[in-house]
Design a protein around this motif. Structure first.
Motif, PDB file in Angstrom:
ATOM      1  N   LEU A 332       0.814  -1.220   0.000  1.00 44.00           N
ATOM      2  CA  LEU A 332       0.000   0.000   0.000  1.00 44.00           C
ATOM      3  C   LEU A 332       0.845   1.267   0.000  1.00 44.00           C
ATOM      4  CD1 LEU A 332      -2.933  -0.826   2.457  1.00 44.00           C
ATOM      5  CD2 LEU A 332      -2.943  -0.817  -0.031  1.00 44.00           C
ATOM      6  N   VAL A 333       2.127   1.138   0.350  1.00 44.19           N
ATOM      7  CA  VAL A 333       3.003   2.309   0.334  1.00 44.19           C
ATOM      8  C   VAL A 333       3.129   2.888  -1.071  1.00 44.19           C
ATOM      9  CG1 VAL A 333       5.205   1.130  -0.098  1.00 44.19           C
ATOM     10  CG2 VAL A 333       5.169   3.195   1.305  1.00 44.19           C
ATOM     11  N   LEU A 334       2.807   2.082  -2.090  1.00 49.00           N
ATOM     12  CA  LEU A 334       2.862   2.580  -3.461  1.00 49.00           C
ATOM     13  C   LEU A 334       1.898   3.740  -3.684  1.00 49.00           C
ATOM     14  CD1 LEU A 334       3.061  -0.763  -5.488  1.00 49.00           C
ATOM     15  CD2 LEU A 334       4.910   0.879  -5.052  1.00 49.00           C
ATOM     16  N   ILE A 335       0.784   3.764  -2.954  1.00 51.82           N
ATOM     17  CA  ILE A 335      -0.204   4.829  -3.160  1.00 51.82           C
ATOM     18  C   ILE A 335       0.341   6.187  -2.722  1.00 51.82           C
ATOM     19  CG2 ILE A 335      -2.529   5.626  -2.546  1.00 51.82           C
ATOM     20  CD1 ILE A 335      -3.267   2.605  -2.293  1.00 51.82           C
ATOM     21  N   PRO A 336       0.855   6.356  -1.492  1.00 50.93           N
ATOM     22  CA  PRO A 336       1.451   7.657  -1.163  1.00 50.93           C
ATOM     23  C   PRO A 336       2.690   7.972  -1.992  1.00 50.93           C
ATOM     24  CG  PRO A 336       1.771   6.086   0.634  1.00 50.93           C
ATOM     25  CD  PRO A 336       0.778   5.476  -0.305  1.00 50.93           C
ATOM     26  N   ILE A 337       3.424   6.952  -2.447  1.00 55.82           N
ATOM     27  CA  ILE A 337       4.574   7.213  -3.312  1.00 55.82           C
ATOM     28  C   ILE A 337       4.105   7.830  -4.634  1.00 55.82           C
ATOM     29  CG2 ILE A 337       6.334   6.084  -4.735  1.00 55.82           C
ATOM     30  CD1 ILE A 337       6.876   4.199  -2.409  1.00 55.82           C
ATOM     31  N   LEU A 338       3.034   7.293  -5.218  1.00 56.32           N
ATOM     32  CA  LEU A 338       2.495   7.854  -6.453  1.00 56.32           C
ATOM     33  C   LEU A 338       1.935   9.257  -6.216  1.00 56.32           C
ATOM     34  CD1 LEU A 338       0.739   4.716  -7.980  1.00 56.32           C
ATOM     35  CD2 LEU A 338       2.830   5.837  -8.790  1.00 56.32           C
ATOM     36  N   TYR A 339       1.322   9.471  -5.055  1.00 52.69           N
ATOM     37  CA  TYR A 339       0.820  10.805  -4.708  1.00 52.69           C
ATOM     38  C   TYR A 339       1.990  11.780  -4.642  1.00 52.69           C
ATOM     39  CZ  TYR A 339      -1.521  14.443  -1.933  1.00 52.69           C
ATOM     40  OH  TYR A 339      -2.036  15.636  -1.476  1.00 52.69           O
ATOM     41  N   PHE A 340       3.099  11.341  -4.040  1.00 54.54           N
ATOM     42  CA  PHE A 340       4.291  12.182  -3.944  1.00 54.54           C
ATOM     43  C   PHE A 340       4.867  12.453  -5.332  1.00 54.54           C
ATOM     44  CE2 PHE A 340       8.909  12.725  -3.222  1.00 54.54           C
ATOM     45  CZ  PHE A 340       8.871  13.804  -2.354  1.00 54.54           C
ATOM     46  N   ALA A 341       4.928  11.426  -6.166  1.00 57.45           N
ATOM     47  CA  ALA A 341       5.447  11.602  -7.519  1.00 57.45           C
ATOM     48  C   ALA A 341       4.589  12.584  -8.312  1.00 57.45           C
ATOM     49  CB  ALA A 341       5.504  10.252  -8.238  1.00 57.45           C
ATOM     50  N   ASN A 342       3.282  12.540  -8.100  1.00 59.93           N
ATOM     51  CA  ASN A 342       2.370  13.460  -8.776  1.00 59.93           C
ATOM     52  C   ASN A 342       2.718  14.914  -8.467  1.00 59.93           C
ATOM     53  OD1 ASN A 342      -0.365  14.200 -10.051  1.00 59.93           O
ATOM     54  ND2 ASN A 342      -0.594  15.001  -7.974  1.00 59.93           N
ATOM     55  N   GLY A 343       3.213  15.175  -7.255  1.00 54.06           N
ATOM     56  CA  GLY A 343       3.565  16.545  -6.877  1.00 54.06           C
ATOM     57  C   GLY A 343       4.713  17.123  -7.672  1.00 54.06           C
ATOM     58  N   TRP A 344       5.524  16.261  -8.285  1.00 53.19           N
ATOM     59  CA  TRP A 344       6.658  16.749  -9.082  1.00 53.19           C
ATOM     60  C   TRP A 344       6.239  17.136 -10.506  1.00 53.19           C
ATOM     61  CZ3 TRP A 344      11.012  18.151  -6.954  1.00 53.19           C
ATOM     62  CH2 TRP A 344      11.414  17.595  -5.750  1.00 53.19           C
ATOM     63  N   SER A 345       4.980  16.947 -10.850  1.00 54.54           N
ATOM     64  CA  SER A 345       4.529  17.144 -12.231  1.00 54.54           C
ATOM     65  C   SER A 345       4.954  18.474 -12.854  1.00 54.54           C
ATOM     66  CB  SER A 345       3.010  16.986 -12.310  1.00 54.54           C
ATOM     67  OG  SER A 345       2.625  15.676 -12.020  1.00 54.54           O
ATOM     68  N   PRO A 346       4.791  19.626 -12.159  1.00 53.52           N
ATOM     69  CA  PRO A 346       5.169  20.889 -12.810  1.00 53.52           C
ATOM     70  C   PRO A 346       6.633  20.932 -13.222  1.00 53.52           C
ATOM     71  CG  PRO A 346       3.856  21.311 -10.849  1.00 53.52           C
ATOM     72  CD  PRO A 346       4.216  19.853 -10.825  1.00 53.52           C
ATOM     73  N   TYR A 347       7.509  20.303 -12.445  1.00 51.27           N
ATOM     74  CA  TYR A 347       8.950  20.343 -12.725  1.00 51.27           C
ATOM     75  C   TYR A 347       9.371  19.280 -13.735  1.00 51.27           C
ATOM     76  CZ  TYR A 347       8.229  22.660  -8.273  1.00 51.27           C
ATOM     77  OH  TYR A 347       7.736  23.459  -7.272  1.00 51.27           O
ATOM     78  N   LEU A 348       8.450  18.370 -14.031  1.00 47.65           N
ATOM     79  CA  LEU A 348       8.711  17.348 -15.049  1.00 47.65           C
ATOM     80  C   LEU A 348       8.099  17.729 -16.389  1.00 47.65           C
ATOM     81  CD1 LEU A 348       8.078  14.136 -12.897  1.00 47.65           C
ATOM     82  CD2 LEU A 348      10.276  15.161 -13.528  1.00 47.65           C
ATOM     83  N   GLY A 349       7.616  18.967 -16.480  1.00 44.86           N
ATOM     84  CA  GLY A 349       7.020  19.441 -17.719  1.00 44.86           C
ATOM     85  C   GLY A 349       5.636  18.889 -17.962  1.00 44.86           C
ATOM     86  N   LEU A 350       5.047  18.277 -16.931  1.00 45.78           N
ATOM     87  CA  LEU A 350       3.730  17.667 -17.060  1.00 45.78           C
ATOM     88  C   LEU A 350       2.662  18.621 -16.535  1.00 45.78           C
ATOM     89  CD1 LEU A 350       4.794  14.078 -15.973  1.00 45.78           C
ATOM     90  CD2 LEU A 350       4.374  14.905 -18.302  1.00 45.78           C
TER      91      LEU A 350
END
Length: 471
Positions: A332-350
């Motif tokens: 289940l730790v994958l869910i907060p990890i994906l939430y955290f990864a989503n926060g980087w979207s502006p800096y990834l050009g997404l």
């Protein structure tokens, strides 16, 4: 009737709905039911699902408020909201993205076990908390990181000052310079303390008692409807509570009321009264559509449960943070990890929407940024570099929303609007002159797969400098 042995018959019994002591799973069910009641109402008419579907789940959430021991309501709401969020994606709302992550954690916990009996309820809560509590520091990290930009630190345009003025202008402190700077730097300090202290047992109580009122205040700003966001954050805070806080509360209430049974009846009565008062105050008895929360009208009810939750913490939270919990998140730790990864979207050009960048003044589009560290990283995607300037359209609503303020749009976002709005035609400015989307226009949105279409969404680009607070 149920056969249980030779010559023995166990009578069928209905699920127990009488008032029972509140526990951690019950508190999460209660607070999440209040959240889902709001979000089902606020999104009515804004999702592919019919209004009656939203109304049914508003009613289900009311049952969860009155009878928070019914954990099945939490599970059903989590499943229904997860499906709704996916169907409605891409979603711009940060609070809806946060509640989607929480809902996935709840559903994931159901794969491990079912909360039968007191021990089962505790085990189910632990499984939810093991991953769900990691969503909060991820949110706080980006609540700080996105705001490390020159415009958030500028009191003339900072979003922190916008919220501060919305909260204090009525009492004559809206133009107080010290308050402006205080709002800016208190955001960093409070979110930073909460993010760290929540995971240090001896500091956990301090982190909770500092972090919770911060979000209660946000709900009171009146700038927009933030009570749903504040409420889902209260749900996440409830995942950090130790078992001792409920033992302390049960003992105290039994002393104050004379017996545990009396305390339970008073508690159930208070929840029923809360719901009835809302129905009466909204005038919804003969006009059910008035049950949908409205900013000012919902304010007193937000005050009751938000301040009530905080009073509960002040009175009964053990000062040492309670016994250390042995949480194991597993996959289940994958869910907060994906939430955290989503926060980087502006800096990834997404995407720039729903990346936990709300009220941050952050700008990363067009090959420039106001962030003090970096903008789009060199290996990022190019969506934010492909910008268009709409100069005319056949839609007065589009003109008022985008052209009149002078906004640019990410090309992909413009193409998404064209694909999803039949009949919409625009004229955009290009280096070679105005171009119409009515003929010869290549729609980049249509060339993307389902994953991108469900994920990418971009806010309009305001070139005013310093960058004013837009949302």
């Amino acid at each position: 009737m149920e056969q249980v042995g030779a010559g023995q018959v166990k009578p069928f019994t209905l699920p127990r709905i009488a008032a029972q002591p509140m526990d951690r799973l019950g508190l999460v069910t209660l607070l999440s039911s209040i959240y889902f009641f709001q979000i089902w109402g606020l999104t009515m008419g804004g999702t592919p699902l019919p209004a009656v579907f939203h109304a049914v789940f508003m009613g289900l959430s009311v049952a969860g408020i009155v009878m928070p021991r019914l954990w099945g309501i939490l599970a059903i709401n989590a499943f229904a909201w997860s499906v709704t969020y996916i169907l409605n994606s891409p979603v711009a709302s940060n609070n809806q993205t946060t509640s989607f992550a929480f809902s996935l954690v709840v559903l994931g916990a159901l794969f491990y076990l079912r909360p039968t009996g007191p021990d089962g309820r505790e085990a189910f809560f632990h499984r939810i908390a093991s991953a769900g509590r990691l969503i909060l520091p991820a949110m706080y990290f980006f609540g700080i990181y996105h705001k490390i930009n020159i415009d958030f630190l500028d009191p003339a345009v900072s979003c922190a000052v916008v919220l501060y003025k919305a909260l204090t202008t009525g009492v004559g402190l809206g133009d107080w310079g010290f308050g402006h700077y205080g709002a800016i730097y208190a955001t960093f300090i409070i979110e930073g303390i909460a993010m760290v202290a929540l995971f240090i047992p001896r500091l956990k109580t301090i982190g909770i008692l500092i972090g919770v009122p911060f979000h209660i205040i946000i709900g009171f700003t009146g700038y927009a409807y933030y009570k749903d966001f504040s409420t889902i954050v209260l749900v996440l805070y409830a995942l950090f509570l130790p078992k001792e806080v409920f033992i302390n509360a049960h003992d105290a209430l039994a002393r104050w009321t004379g017996s545990r049974d009396t305390a339970l009846k008073i508690g159930r009565g208070a929840l029923v009264l809360f719901v009835l008062a809302y129905v009466a105050a909204m005038g919804a008895l003969f006009a059910p559509d008035r049950l949908i929360p409205e900013d000012r009208a919902f304010m007193p009810f937000f005050a009751v449960y938000a301040l009530g939750f905080y009073a509960f913490l002040i009175l009964f939270m053990p000062r040492d943070g309670g016994r250390k919990q042995g949480y194991r998140a597993g996959w289940l730790v994958l869910i907060p990890i994906l939430y955290f990864a989503n926060g980087w979207s502006p800096y990834l050009g997404l995407k720039t929407e729903s990346s936990v960048a709300m009220f941050s003044n952050l700008h990363t589009e067009g090959g420039e940024t106001n962030h003090l560290f970096h903008g789009v990283l060199p290996f990022g995607a190019s969506y934010q570099s492909a910008l268009v300037t709409p100069i005319a359209s056949n839609s007065p609503q589009f003109d008022a929303r985008y052209i009149a303020p002078g906004y640019d749009l990410v090309r992909y976002e413009l193409d998404r609007m064209l694909a999803l709005t039949p009949g919409l035609e625009l004229t955009v400015a290009t280096a070679s002159g105005p171009v119409s989307t009515a003929s010869g226009w290549t729609n980049t949105y249509l060339s993307h797969g389902i994953a991108a279409r469900k994920f990418l969404i971009f806010k309009p680009i305001d070139w005013t400098r310093p960058k004013v607070c837009s949302h």
